[in-house]
Design an enzyme around this catalytic site. Structure first.
Site, PDB file in Angstrom:
ATOM      1  N   GLN A  43      -4.749  -1.680   9.576  1.00  7.43           N
ATOM      2  CA  GLN A  43      -4.668  -2.985   8.921  1.00  7.43           C
ATOM      3  C   GLN A  43      -5.313  -4.053   9.798  1.00  7.43           C
ATOM      4  OE1 GLN A  43      -3.656  -3.466   5.786  1.00  7.43           O
ATOM      5  NE2 GLN A  43      -4.027  -5.661   5.907  1.00  7.43           N
TER       6      GLN A  43
ATOM      7  N   LYS B 139       0.845  -1.203   0.000  1.00  6.00           N
ATOM      8  CA  LYS B 139       0.000   0.000   0.000  1.00  6.00           C
ATOM      9  C   LYS B 139       0.884   1.258   0.000  1.00  6.00           C
ATOM     10  CE  LYS B 139      -3.850  -2.412   2.162  1.00  6.00           C
ATOM     11  NZ  LYS B 139      -4.626  -2.769   3.351  1.00  6.00           N
TER      12      LYS B 139
ATOM     13  N   ASP C 195     -11.084   3.014   4.269  1.00  5.74           N
ATOM     14  CA  ASP C 195     -11.411   1.586   4.173  1.00  5.74           C
ATOM     15  C   ASP C 195     -12.921   1.381   4.105  1.00  5.74           C
ATOM     16  OD1 ASP C 195      -9.616  -0.497   3.921  1.00  5.74           O
ATOM     17  OD2 ASP C 195      -8.930  -0.350   5.996  1.00  5.74           O
TER      18      ASP C 195
HETATM   19  N1  GUN Z   1      -7.062  -6.932   5.807  1.00  2.38           N
HETATM   20  C1  GUN Z   1      -7.426  -7.622   4.707  1.00  2.38           C
HETATM   21  N2  GUN Z   1      -8.017  -6.806   3.810  1.00  2.38           N
HETATM   22  C2  GUN Z   1      -8.027  -5.584   4.358  1.00  2.38           C
HETATM   23  C3  GUN Z   1      -8.494  -4.320   3.896  1.00  2.38           C
HETATM   24  O1  GUN Z   1      -9.046  -4.166   2.804  1.00  2.38           O
HETATM   25  N3  GUN Z   1      -8.303  -3.288   4.757  1.00  2.38           N
HETATM   26  C4  GUN Z   1      -7.725  -3.435   5.973  1.00  2.38           C
HETATM   27  N4  GUN Z   1      -7.612  -2.361   6.750  1.00  2.38           N
HETATM   28  N5  GUN Z   1      -7.281  -4.582   6.419  1.00  2.38           N
HETATM   29  C5  GUN Z   1      -7.430  -5.657   5.618  1.00  2.38           C
END
Ligand code: GUN
Length: 322
Positions: free
Chosen positions: A126, A82, A149
């Site tokens: 995350q 990311k 998110d």
């Molecule tokens: N863990 C797995 N997929 C995601 C996501 O799209 N966002 C976040 N914050 N954590 C994740």
């Protein structure tokens, strides 16, 4: 399994053969590959151009803050990717990495700092969090204007309600729908089946498909006859994390398949000792479906592209640019 011929079968066909034959007739057909990698690249280019224009016109650079708690290798990889993607389009990234045994309050403090920081336009925590933390308390603390998110209950609630607009839509399901749009797949009036009901993918994917006027069923671990229900779908979105679970016999000929699963399976021929496969048995599905996302190179790159898009939107909204 394929390749029945009418001549070899005595008498009228039992109904379970009819499906096999329909599939057999499709054996030579090869599904169109929905190339998420190249669509994501195109989207990143569009975002980079907008980020650059924003910087030139108002001197503002969008910023994304990522909070990682603990030492899960998969989460560390996602966060690294990311951050790299942010760099590639000119978005600033900030990271707080807290140890596994941090308290909930320490995570809340980090969120609060980013909520108050005007150079941060998007905040991502995350997931999954360590088991001693209450995910709900953490996600509720992100200000909804920075909830890139789309996991805040207000954003999810608005997504679920007719006539309401969420500020952000969760990135993976948004990426799935974007792929359907960019490949010209009609959603309105179609039967869609979402396999999996997670908060991150399955549930919001079903809500999004419904907002697009599909008739939606959700198949999950307690569903009776998942195969029969899935076989009715014109569009399948699968997000269960079970390698090759959806076999050719689950798929209606001509269906469009979006495979969210990214599952490592042992492979002695690969230098890493494993390879990645989806939830859908690709070799079988590509002979029956009309279009399908590959794994890797399908939905994965789209998730990150949508995160960048949400971060840009957050920054634009902060400056009334949209
Ligand atoms: N863990 C797995 N997929 C995601 C996501 O799209 N966002 C976040 N914050 N954590 C994740």
């Amino acid at each position: 399994m394929w390749g029945f011929s009418n001549a070899a079968l005595p008498g009228p066909l039992p109904s379970y053969f009819i499906l096999s034959i329909t599939a057999a007739m499709a054996t030579d057909a090869s599904a169109k590959v929905i190339d998420g990698k190249s669509v994501a690249k195109q989207i990143r280019e569009e975002i980079a151009a907008e980020v650059s224009r924003m910087k030139d016109e108002i001197g503002v650079v969008p910023g994304l803050a990522v909070i990682l708690v603990g030492d899960r290798k998969d989460s560390a990889t996602y966060v690294r990717n990311k951050k790299k993607a942010c760099e590639s389009v000119g978005i600033n990234s900030f990271e707080v990495h807290l140890p596994e045994d941090s308290s909930e309050q320490e995570v809340l403090n980090a969120i609060s700092g980013f909520n108050d920081d005007p150079s941060v336009h998007g905040i991502l925590v995350q997931l999954p969090l360590p088991s001693h933390m209450k995910e709900q308390n953490i996600l509720n603390a992100v200000t909804i204007e920075k909830d890139v998110d789309g996991f805040h209950p207000l954003n999810i609630g608005r997504l679920a309600m007719r006539g309401r607009e969420p500020l952000f839509v969760p990135c993976t399901p948004k990426g799935c729908i974007e792929l359907l749009h960019r490949y010209g797949v009609e959603i309105k009036g179609k039967r869609a089946v979402v396999i999996g009901r997670s908060n991150i993918v399955g549930m919001p994917a079903a809500l999004l498909l419904q907002r697009e006027d599909a008739t939606v069923s959700i198949v999950h671990s307690r569903t009776k006859n998942p195969e029969e229900i899935t076989r009715q779908a014109d569009i399948i979105i699968s997000a269960v994390g079970q390698p090759n679970m959806v076999r050719g016999s689950w798929i209606k000929p001509g269906a469009v398949i979006i495979d969210v699963g990214i599952n490592p399976v042992e492979d002695a021929t690969s230098p890493r000792g494993y390879r990645l496969v989806g939830d859908i048995c690709y070799e079988e599905a590509c002979k029956i479906a009309s279009a399908i996302t590959p794994v890797p190179g399908g939905v994965g790159p789209m998730t990150i592209a949508m995160l960048l898009s949400n971060t840009l939107s957050a920054a634009k909204r902060a400056y009334n640019l949209q």
